[in-house]
Enzyme design. Structure first.
Site, PDB file in Angstrom:
ATOM      1  N   HIS A   1       0.877  -1.192   0.000  1.00  0.00           N
ATOM      2  CA  HIS A   1       0.000   0.000   0.000  1.00  0.00           C
ATOM      3  C   HIS A   1       0.906   1.232   0.000  1.00  0.00           C
ATOM      4  O   HIS A   1       1.719   1.397  -0.901  1.00  0.00           O
ATOM      5  CB  HIS A   1      -0.934  -0.126   1.209  1.00  0.00           C
ATOM      6  CG  HIS A   1      -2.076   0.838   1.256  1.00  0.00           C
ATOM      7  ND1 HIS A   1      -2.451   1.648   0.217  1.00  0.00           N
ATOM      8  CD2 HIS A   1      -2.969   1.123   2.263  1.00  0.00           C
ATOM      9  CE1 HIS A   1      -3.500   2.377   0.569  1.00  0.00           C
ATOM     10  NE2 HIS A   1      -3.828   2.075   1.808  1.00  0.00           N
TER      11      HIS A   1
ATOM     12  N   HIS B   1      -2.550  -2.321  -9.751  1.00  0.00           N
ATOM     13  CA  HIS B   1      -3.511  -1.732  -8.831  1.00  0.00           C
ATOM     14  C   HIS B   1      -4.767  -2.577  -8.832  1.00  0.00           C
ATOM     15  O   HIS B   1      -5.150  -3.109  -9.879  1.00  0.00           O
ATOM     16  CB  HIS B   1      -3.857  -0.295  -9.267  1.00  0.00           C
ATOM     17  CG  HIS B   1      -4.417   0.518  -8.158  1.00  0.00           C
ATOM     18  ND1 HIS B   1      -5.753   0.503  -7.829  1.00  0.00           N
ATOM     19  CD2 HIS B   1      -3.815   1.362  -7.275  1.00  0.00           C
ATOM     20  CE1 HIS B   1      -5.944   1.303  -6.801  1.00  0.00           C
ATOM     21  NE2 HIS B   1      -4.797   1.838  -6.439  1.00  0.00           N
TER      22      HIS B   1
ATOM     23  N   ASP C   1       2.637   5.419  -6.675  1.00  0.00           N
ATOM     24  CA  ASP C   1       3.891   5.267  -5.937  1.00  0.00           C
ATOM     25  C   ASP C   1       5.115   5.140  -6.832  1.00  0.00           C
ATOM     26  O   ASP C   1       6.240   5.182  -6.344  1.00  0.00           O
ATOM     27  CB  ASP C   1       3.810   4.023  -5.030  1.00  0.00           C
ATOM     28  CG  ASP C   1       2.828   4.225  -3.904  1.00  0.00           C
ATOM     29  OD1 ASP C   1       2.872   5.301  -3.296  1.00  0.00           O
ATOM     30  OD2 ASP C   1       2.021   3.330  -3.637  1.00  0.00           O
TER      31      ASP C   1
END
Ligand code: CMC
Length: 429
Positions: free
Chosen positions: A268, A307, A363
């Site tokens: 995460h 994702h 990210d």
């Protein structure tokens, strides 16, 4: 037969059931009516990791993962990142509308005047080991605020809830900055109310002996945009934790601490740390193809890729790529960007990634900017947590006000032994 219904035949009994279909869902509790006999508990769904379960109704964030669309309260993320400040977006997420100038002025004033930490909180943070992970400091200190503000237990009172929301949005950067200073062995810096939210954050991070900190406007705007991009993301792992923990009617500090703990994991919000470690490990553009081959052989994951919801380019990653160029104009280019671009280029041509619809996520590029700003990689998830705080709080409040919500308590399929006889210790083999 009404059109918006689903008819199910239970082949165990031959009985047929018709249930309403609303918003593309059936109610899981309707399935309970499907029984083989009066003793039967009724049918349940089995959905590990909530792959296909809507756990709530929400009006905050909309994602179309196939099209790569992200909107807060109806506004596209690209528009908000272009025109708004982070606190304006936090207001939008929490209250549903963009603020007027007067509302924004009051909101900014209130948040600014909740940035101070109690001295005992500072002392609490000083007790951490010299090399404590800043995310652990954040998780623990946010939880400790529950003791500083016992009034936060009154979660049914709207004014009390709002006060805690302001405190949390105001204090999270202060805690984050203190954890950073702790890591570097520098004295903690108090907030400066003359500065904007991100300028003040930079002041608390980086002020040394100068009497007044002057923030670089490009860096402060970049941080503002990064916080906007992280502000909410509907029912992700940490938000689900916020709602689940909050559903037991614990106070918002403890629930936010639980959400931040969920965020810290490498799958995460901790993924941005992992991306940087991966890019350093790859080392140069020439090594990218070999690294991708290794991933395809099942030796690890390409961090910052893939994702649960996006099966297209993450719209936040696109914006971050643009921000990276602006930041590099000030900080100098982070050479890792060339490795990242090459990795993206190779992966997006490769059938392994194309067929699984694995694209760069938020990210993938954020860590490269943070590193260029001279943040140690341990700080990356903390930066994510600052941005996500208004989203957690908006989702928490929405959950509390939703009459259909109760304590989060999933069911299980029991696979353990059935009843056994106790064996005294001397007779056990
Ligand atoms: N690298 C290589 N293969 C991958 C990756 C990856 N990063 N992500 C998924 N896959 C493969 C996976 O092995 C599986 O392959 P197969 O069908 O052959 O078994 C397939 O793609 C589907 O993946 P999944 O694990 O079922 O997907 P998921 O929805 O359970 O997991 C994820 C989503 C984000 C946890 C996962 O893609 C991942 O671990 N990515 C790397 C970590 C990361 O970047 N996390 C940040 C997410 S964005 C920020 C946030 O909201 O936290």
């Amino acid at each position: 037969m009404p059109q918006d219904t689903l008819t199910i035949t239970d082949n165990r009994t031959g009985q047929t059931y018709t249930f309403p279909v609303e918003n593309g869902t059936i109610r899981a509790m309707d399935l309970r009516k499907i029984k083989t006999g009066p003793e039967d508990f009724g049918l349940m769904t089995y959905d590990p990791a909530f792959m296909n379960t809507a756990s709530c109704k929400s009006a905050i964030t909309y994602i179309d993962g196939d099209k790569g669309i992200l909107r807060y309260r109806g506004y596209p993320i690209e528009v908000l990142a272009e025109h708004c400040t982070y606190l304006e977006v936090a207001y939008l997420i929490l209250f549903g509308e963009l603020p007027t100038s007067a509302q924004l002025k009051d909101w900014v004033f209130d948040i600014t005047h909740h940035t101070m930490l109690h001295e005992t909180t500072k002392k609490f943070m000083e007790g951490f080991r010299y090399n404590a992970h800043p995310m652990v400091m954040l998780v623990s200190t946010v939880a400790a605020l529950s003791n500083v503000y016992p009034d936060s237990k009154k979660i049914d009172d709207p004014a009390t809830r709002l006060l805690q929301i302001k405190r949390l949005i105001g204090k999270t950067p202060s805690i984050a900055a203190m954890s950073y200073r702790h890591l570097g062995g520098f004295p903690y810096v108090y907030p400066d109310n003359d500065l904007t939210y991100t300028e003040n954050f930079m002041n608390m991070l980086w002020r040394m002996v100068e009497p007044k900190y002057v923030a670089n406007p490009v860096i402060s705007r970049a941080l503002d945009i990064l916080f906007i991009l992280h502000a909410d993301h509907e029912q992700n792992c940490s938000t689900n934790a916020m709602r689940a923990v909050g559903s037991s009617h614990t106070d918002p500090y403890l629930a936010t601490s639980a959400a931040a703990a969920a965020l810290s994991g490498p799958l995460h919000g901790g993924a941005n740390e992992e991306v940087l470690k991966m890019l350093h490990e790859i080392g140069s553009k020439e090594n990218v193809a070999a690294y991708v081959k290794k991933i395809k052989e099942g030796k690890g994951k390409l961090m910052g890729f893939g994702h649960r919801v996006y099966k297209n380019y993450d719209p936040r990653a696109k914006i971050i790529k643009r921000v990276a160029d602006e930041v590099f104009a000030v900080t100098g280019k982070n050479p890792l960007i060339d490795i990242a671009l090459e990795l993206e280029r190779i992966a997006l041509q490769d059938d392994y990634f194309v067929s699984r619809k694995l694209y760069p996520n938020v990210d993938f590029y954020s860590g490269i900017i943070y590193e260029a700003m001279k943040f140690p990689i341990d700080m990356f998830p903390v930066l994510f947590a600052i941005g996500r705080t208004p989203g957690w709080l908006a989702q928490w409040q929405e959950m509390l006000l939703d009459k259909e919500q109760r304590i989060a308590r999933p069911r299980q399929i029991f696979f353990g032994p059935s009843k056994r006889d106790y064996v005294p210790i001397e007779k056990r083999s």
